[in-house]
Write a protein that holds these residues in place. Sequence first.
Motif, mmCIF file in Angstrom:
data_model
loop_
_atom_site.group_PDB
_atom_site.id
_atom_site.type_symbol
_atom_site.label_atom_id
_atom_site.label_comp_id
_atom_site.label_asym_id
_atom_site.label_seq_id
_atom_site.Cartn_x
_atom_site.Cartn_y
_atom_site.Cartn_z
ATOM 1 N N GLU A 255 50.427 45.989 50.753
ATOM 2 C CA GLU A 255 51.058 45.575 48.849
ATOM 3 C C GLU A 255 50.047 45.186 48.443
ATOM 4 O O GLU A 255 50.027 43.874 47.471
ATOM 5 N N ALA A 256 48.780 45.848 47.908
ATOM 6 C CA ALA A 256 47.812 45.227 47.270
ATOM 7 C C ALA A 256 46.803 46.916 46.477
ATOM 8 O O ALA A 256 46.828 48.251 47.657
ATOM 9 N N TYR B 187 49.254 43.341 43.300
ATOM 10 C CA TYR B 187 50.589 42.996 43.693
ATOM 11 C C TYR B 187 51.342 45.139 43.556
ATOM 12 O O TYR B 187 51.697 45.782 42.561
#
Length: 284
Positions: free
Chosen positions: A76-77, A86
Amino acid sequence: MTIQSAFAFALQQLQSIYDSRESATIANILLEHISGYNKMDRILFKDESLDASQEAKLLLAIQSLLAHQPLQYIIEAAWFYGMQFYVNQHVLIPRPETEELVSWVLEEQHTMHGEVNIIDIGTGSGCIPISIKKHWEAANVYGIDLSETALEVARKNAEQLQVEVNFTGQDILRANALEQLPTFDIIVSNPPYIKESEKKQMQKNVLDYEPGIALFVPDHDPMLFYRTIASIAMEKLRKGGKIFFEINEAHAPEVEGCLHDAGFHNVLRKQDIFGKDRMVSGRK
């Protein structure tokens, strides 16, 4: 499982679908995300064991990677313009070539004075307007998107990166889409530009996981969004204002044609660092 053996295991598994260099890069990022140790720390603490939850996360992540899920969605990055954003499956993963589009827009700081309004159309993760605002603090920056779930991601990124961007939900294919917004000095967009028929040529990690609404256009009208945004820009740009597009390298002449047809002047094509035609701009 020690940190050293965890890395070796990840590397072995990933080499079934990635080459050695890419496997090592992914394994390093994944282990840093799970353990909290950077590459140097993991050498120093190579014999330290992962706890049960960390080991479970590693196994699940490798399973997802082997199913071609992009690493950025798993952790998630994603990094863009020197900042960590994000991301989830509601937004496209930011690409390096889009950083060059941001840099091109930021060159306008030297030519524009007083109050400056900038809008990004189809903002997704918010990487474009947030990066612009971070480096052009005096500008009033906006981002619009059809997807409310994408806008949630964009707002989260703006909050985490401590910049003020005005995000709002808009469908630019509807009449008077930007009617309630101010006039702008700069309009920027990286709109959908991949034809539906090109799906079969795409990699599984993109086709199966990234949002199709942000990628694809009908075969019969691949210039749909460029033409629409160019038309909107002629109404919403101040005199002397500029529009910036990221483009499919195969369709640079068509995008330039959209801008000329809409009435833009000083239409310019710009190549990325690989010598591909990836950006076009025009002035009202």
